[in-house]
Structure formats: structure tokens, C-alpha cells
Enzyme design. Structure first.
Site, PDB file in Angstrom:
ATOM      1  N   LYS A  36     -13.263   9.223 -35.122  1.00 26.47           N
ATOM      2  CA  LYS A  36     -13.585   9.279 -33.636  1.00 26.47           C
ATOM      3  C   LYS A  36     -12.602  10.300 -33.219  1.00 26.47           C
ATOM      4  O   LYS A  36     -12.516  10.691 -32.121  1.00 26.47           O
ATOM      5  CB  LYS A  36     -13.008   7.919 -33.296  1.00 26.47           C
ATOM      6  CG  LYS A  36     -14.146   6.754 -33.388  1.00 26.47           C
ATOM      7  CD  LYS A  36     -13.660   5.694 -32.754  1.00 26.47           C
ATOM      8  CE  LYS A  36     -14.649   4.560 -33.176  1.00 26.47           C
ATOM      9  NZ  LYS A  36     -14.297   3.158 -32.257  1.00 26.47           N
ATOM     10  N   ARG A  37     -11.718  10.601 -33.710  1.00 22.14           N
ATOM     11  CA  ARG A  37     -10.464  11.539 -33.687  1.00 22.14           C
ATOM     12  C   ARG A  37     -10.830  13.048 -33.566  1.00 22.14           C
ATOM     13  O   ARG A  37     -10.605  13.623 -32.769  1.00 22.14           O
ATOM     14  CB  ARG A  37      -9.507  11.542 -34.612  1.00 22.14           C
ATOM     15  CG  ARG A  37      -8.407  10.403 -34.407  1.00 22.14           C
ATOM     16  CD  ARG A  37      -7.120  10.678 -35.397  1.00 22.14           C
ATOM     17  NE  ARG A  37      -7.582  11.265 -36.663  1.00 22.14           N
ATOM     18  CZ  ARG A  37      -7.799  10.362 -37.925  1.00 22.14           C
ATOM     19  NH1 ARG A  37      -7.723   9.009 -37.670  1.00 22.14           N
ATOM     20  NH2 ARG A  37      -8.089  10.805 -39.060  1.00 22.14           N
TER      21      ARG A  37
END
Length: 540
Positions: free
Chosen positions: A252-253
Site C-alpha cells: 500500500k505504501r
RNA sequence: GGCCCCAUCGUCUAGGCAGGUCUAGGACACCGGGUUUUCAACCCGGCAACAGGGGUUCGAAUCCCCUUGGGGCUACCA
């Protein structure tokens, strides 16, 4: 009966890796006529939010992954939120303590950290030093009263090798000496993942656990816990992980990181950018220094402001980029699995019919967005018309397009005249001109330069406007006849006529086929826009 | 560092478990050409891989070992 489950931790939107795990569990259940349970693992109070749970549920709904037991539908093994199952876990923890299989600890985080560092400098695996004598419950109560953190750890006394029988990888052997006494009950009174997962899988009758490879190392611990509690061990299958272009696991980063780098490289006005993202200047600075990650709407808004495209990671990102759920499900299924007949494009039913655990593959796979695009193109062609209209509407509403106001018949029409489109977003972009006010059309400088500034373009526009007005009836046929006739008259290709007209009515060089585009706008608005273009670009 | 997993075209993969039919098949991407009112779509053609080394065997992409490379985990996160 086969019982599978998907157990997300609601820390935000569902990302594709999670969706793939959910999908395989779902496929196995559907294929075998078994049961698929959705369980929310929300024992991390710091990271979990109720809204995130709603997002995850919405994403699963969109993908068409339905569950037989879980939130919204209930079931005999509820509650399906781990945060509501505290008494259940407490019961088992007490049982383990009473049987001397687990014990209380009162160490502070700092003390543990010191021991861990020490082990590290000695190049040893950190193992919690089990006390000679296990503290009595009375001592735990006193420690808690004194404000010390009280946790419970499992006493790992096993000496025989632990063999994980993985459906995909065969037997994987672990040395119990390397498994320390791990925490099963946190100082906030909630169970750790390990305890919760083992208890719930047992109580919910889960027979097959399909999860990411990152859990393979946890499995021996879970088996130890099962043994201590007298539980059954389900069948395990650890999926390969999906990696992204940056090398590591899809994370997700990636979106915030891409944005952060883009901001750092750009010379954007940071105050304006912060404002666009709905952030304070201070929050933006924290983001840029890598200290704090803003929430998703802020990330999206800033990316839009900068005009950059962030890689899709969350399921909802793909929705917003105009992908179909059919595409996602199909594509995700093929990441680490393939059917015996070699088919690639498959609908949900075919996927279920062909699914077979034995055809899963062990190696990590790279998420190839180009192939995904090709899949989407194919699915847009294949999905039944009425279903496609539904998807299109959801898309338009999600991105807040002005075209969302159109009725189903109109949306169906838009889809038809855009045959061959790769994404719904593409279709929306091409047709948006028909849903904005005539005066709101913004002319793309490139298009104007390339087309309208060309010799004779304005004259052609004037001629088109005249002929349109002379048209007795305005139909797709009469329009086409008129334009083709005009092209012949001018001894030019249709392109010489169509391009100026296209730019005049849409402001860009990209639109649906010209006859459809004009037809979409209608006679009056077409003339109005031509006149405006002539006025704006008529004189050099 | 320790533990664990993995290894076929640029990418997803078929083939591997039950070695010969594999001069390794498909799809996407890419390149060339065609079609065309834009962008797409569409049609035809092309490029391209068994990581390296050792075994086992009459024969290895397929079985074994080593090396190398990639990945995962190493929390009071899940």
C-alpha cells in the site's frame, strides 16, 4: 465439507494482494460446494477503523466475492469481528494458564527491546527467557494494579521437529528450538493474531487455510497452539506473493511513495498543493519528510492536482481507473494459477469450474498492468450489455463524472459507440464533452495548434455549420452523408473534415467516431460549439 | 545475521510430481506491416526463455546436490 475463510485486518482499503487471497479461498469453496467465511481481524486497536471495515466489504462486493458467513449476513459461528470475541479468547487463555502451558509476563517494551538488541549483537535469534516459575494470577493482578503491562505467552516446550504439510509446498520442517515463547494475549487484553486465528479457525470449522507466504513462518507457532489447545490442524496452503515493479511485495505504501517522489521532483507550489489535498502545510511537510502518510483522499487529490497517475494498488483504485470487476477477478486468479485448458479470459463461472488447487504455482509473480489492460479490453467486449451499463454507472458515480446523470439507455449507447475501449475511464474521457456546458469546453492548445490553426480548417468549420443548418432532418445517416459529400467536394479524406470538427466540439483530438460524437451533442449544440471555435480561433 | 520459500521468453505462464512426443507451446508487451475520420479496436508477420555448475540416466527444462539470484519472516501488526 470444505470451509475456507478470508480474514482481513481492516487497516484501509482492500488491496489486490488481499483480494487475490480472498479470491482463492472463495474459488475453492465455490468449486467444492463448501462454505466461505469472512472474518474481520480487528484486534489491533491502533490501526483498525470501522470505516476501513466498510471499505473492505464494499471492495469485496464490487469484486463479486460473496460470503456465506460473516458481517452483514451473520451465521452460526459469530460474532465475526474478533474485537467482539474477547470472552472466547479469554476462556482459552485461562485454560492454557491453568494447565501451565502459558504464563504471565510483566516486561515493559523497553526491557524486551533491550533483550532483543542483546541477542542481535550476539548474532542469536531472540528467544524470550522463560521464567523457572510461572507467575500466579494473583501476581498478575498486582502487576496490573501497579501499572505494569501484563501479557501472556505460550510456553513452547516442544522438542520434536514441527512439520507443516503445505498443500502447495509439501512438507516444510521447522525446529521448535527456534520458536520462542510468543505472546498470545496483549497487555490491552486482546489476543494476538496467533491466538485469535487459531481459536477462530477451530470454532468456525475452517478446513482449509489459504493465505500468503508471509504466514508460512507463523504456521508452526499456530500448530503448537493447536496442539496445546487440543484443536485440529486445518489444511494449509501458502500462496506465493505478488511483487511490484519496485521489486518487493506489492504494498500500500507504493502510492504515497510514488506521490512523495513526484512532489519532491516537481517545482509545485507546496502551499497550493497542500490546499488541493485538504492538508495543512505542516501535514504536507510531515509527509514529504516521510514521517506521516496522509489518508487516501488527500493522496488522490494531490496526484490529480499534479496531474500524475499513481499505480493502482487498492481494489478501489482499479475501479476508479475504469477496470471491470470481471477483469480483476480473472487477472488475479491467473497470478499463480492457470487452468488445465490454458484458457486465459474467463468469466466467474468458468473460473469456478476450472479451479483446481493442484494447478497453483509456487513462484512469486509480478503484477503486470499492461496485461491487465489487455484483459480489461477483452472483458469490456464480453460482459453482457446490461451488466456493463451497471458497471459503467458505478464507475461514473465513483469518480463523480457529469455523465453519471445520464440514463441507462444513454450509457448503453455510450458503451456501444466506444467499442474497443480499454477502460471505462477512457470512454468517460471521450464522452465527457457531451455532458458539460458548451461554454465550458476547454480547447487543448496542442489540438488547436495541430488542427484548427491549419490552413483551411476554419473555413471547413464554417462550411460544416452552414450545411448543418441546411440539413432537412438531423439523423446519423443524413449527417454522415453530408460530411462524406463535403469531403468528396473538397477532394480530401474524411479526416480533413472530421478532425477540425472534432476539435471544435470536444476541444481535443480524441473522441468517439465523429458521426457518433456529433449525434451525441445534437444539432444545436454542435453548431454553437463550431461558432464558438470559429470565433476563438478564426483570426490569426 | 538467522530461519524459510522460490527459480522456463521483458511479463504471466504451459510442460516438471509419473524423465524421451520440447529444434520448449500460449498470452501480454515489444518490433515490422495492413486497415482507418482521432484514440482505441481489428488483421498478418517477427523477436524472445529452461540462471550457472556438478551429478543420476542410454536420454534431464523435468530427478538430486552446490553456487548464484530473487522473495518472505524475524513485533504486545496481522
Amino acid at each position: 465439507m470444505v470451509v475456507t475463510r478470508f480474514a482481513p485486518s481492516p487497516t484501509g482499503y482492500l488491496h489486490v494482494g488481499g483480494a487475490r487471497t480472498a479470491l482463492f479461498n472463495w474459488l475453492l469453496a465455490r468449486k467444492t460446494g463448501g462454505k466461505f467465511i469472512l472474518r474481520i481481524e480487528d484486534t489491533d486497536l491502533k490501526r483498525n477503523t470501522p470505516s476501513a471495515t466498510q471499505q473492505v466489504l464494499a471492495d469485496l462486493h464490487w469484486l463479486g466475492i460473496d460470503w456465506d458467513e460473516g458481517p452483514e449476513v451473520g451465521g452460526p459461528n459469530g460474532p465475526y469481528f474478533q474485537s467482539q470475541r474477547k470472552e472466547i479468547y479469554d476462556y482459552y487463555v485461562q485454560k492454557l494458564i491453568a494447565e501451565k502451558k502459558a504464563y504471565y509476563c510483566f516486561d515493559t517494551a523497553e526491557e524486551i527491546e533491550r533483550l532483543r538488541k542483546e541477542a542481535q549483537t550476539n548474532k542469536q535469534t531472540f528467544l524470550y527467557p522463560r521464567p523457572q516459575r510461572f507467575p500466579e494470577p494473583e501476581e498478575a493482578r498486582r502487576a496490573a494494579a501497579e501499572g505494569r503491562p501484563v501479557t501472556v505467552r505460550l510456553a513452547v516446550t516442544e522438542t520434536e521437529p514441527i512439520v507443516v504439510k503445505d498443500l502447495l509446498r509439501g512438507e516444510v520442517v521447522f525446529n521448535p528450538a527456534e520458536i520462542g515463547d510468543f505472546v498470545i494475549l496483549k497487555s490491552d487484553g486482546l489476543p494476538t493474531y496467533h491466538l485469535a486465528v487459531v481459536v477462530d479457525d477451530e470454532l468456525m470449522g475452517v478446513t482449509h487455510v489459504i493465505r500468503g507466504q508471509e504466514h508460512l513462518m507463523n504456521t508452526p507457532s499456530h500448530m503448537l497452539l493447536q496442539k496445546a489447545l487440543g484443536f485440529r490442524t486445518p489444511q494449509y496452503l501458502h500462496l506465493s506473493v505478488t511483487v511490484s515493479e519496485s521489486g518487493g511485495k506489492l504494498s500500500k505504501r507504493e502510492r504515497p511513495e510514488t506521490l512523495r517522489k513526484a512532489i519532491l521532483q516537481s517545482d509545485a507550489d507546496l502551499d497550493a498543493l497542500a490546499w488541493a489535498g485538504g492538508l495543512s502545510r505542516q501535514e504536507l511537510d510531515l509527509f514529504l519528510s516521510g514521517e506521516k502518510i496522509p489518508d487516501m483522499p488527500a493522496i488522490d487529490a494531490m496526484a490529480t492536482y499534479l496531474g500524475i497517475h499513481l499505480p493502482e494498488i487498492n481494489v478501489v483504485d482499479f475501479l476508479k481507473s475504469g477496470y471491470l470487476p470481471e477483469t480483476m477477478v480473472n487477472f488475479l486468479a491467473l497470478l499463480g494459477w492457470s487452468p488445465a485448458d490454458g484458457q486465459e479470459i474467463m468469466d466467474r463461472q468458468t473460473l469456478i469450474a476450472s479451479f483446481d488447487l493442484n494447478r497453483l504455482n509456487k513462484s512469486n509473480s509480478f503484477f503486470d498492468r499492461k496485461k491487465l489492460l489487455a484483459f480489461n479490453t477483452e472483458h469490456i467486449k464480453r460482459v453482457p450489455a446490461d451488466m456493463l451499463v451497471k458497471h459503467f454507472r458505478v464507475f461514473l458515480e465513483t469518480v463523480g463524472s457529469p455523465a453519471a446523470a445520464a440514463d441507462d439507455a444513454m450509457l448503453g449507447h455510450l458503451l456501444r459507440i466506444n467499442e474497443g475501449a480499454r477502460t471505462l475511464a477512457q470512454i468517460e474521457e471521450k464522452c465527457r464533452f457531451a455532458f458539460v456546458a458548451d461554454e465550458a469546453i476547454e480547447y487543448d492548445p496542442e489540438a488547436v495548434k495541430k488542427v484548427l490553426r491549419k490552413e483551411g480548417a476554419i473555413d471547413i468549420l464554417k462550411t460544416i455549420a452552414q450545411r448543418l443548418q441546411m440539413l432537412e432532418t438531423f439523423t446519423a445517416e443524413s449527417l454522415e452523408a453530408m460530411l462524406r459529400h463535403l469531403a468528396e467536394e473538397k477532394q480530401a479524406g474524411l479526416g480533413k473534415i472530421a478532425q477540425p470538427l472534432r476539435v471544435a466540439i470536444t476541444g481535443t483530438t480524441i473522441s468517439p467516431p465523429i458521426f457518433d460524437a456529433v449525434n451525441l451533442l445534437g444539432l444545436e449544440r454542435t453548431i454553437k460549439r463550431i461558432e464558438r471555435a470559429v470565433q476563438l480561433f478564426g483570426q490569426a
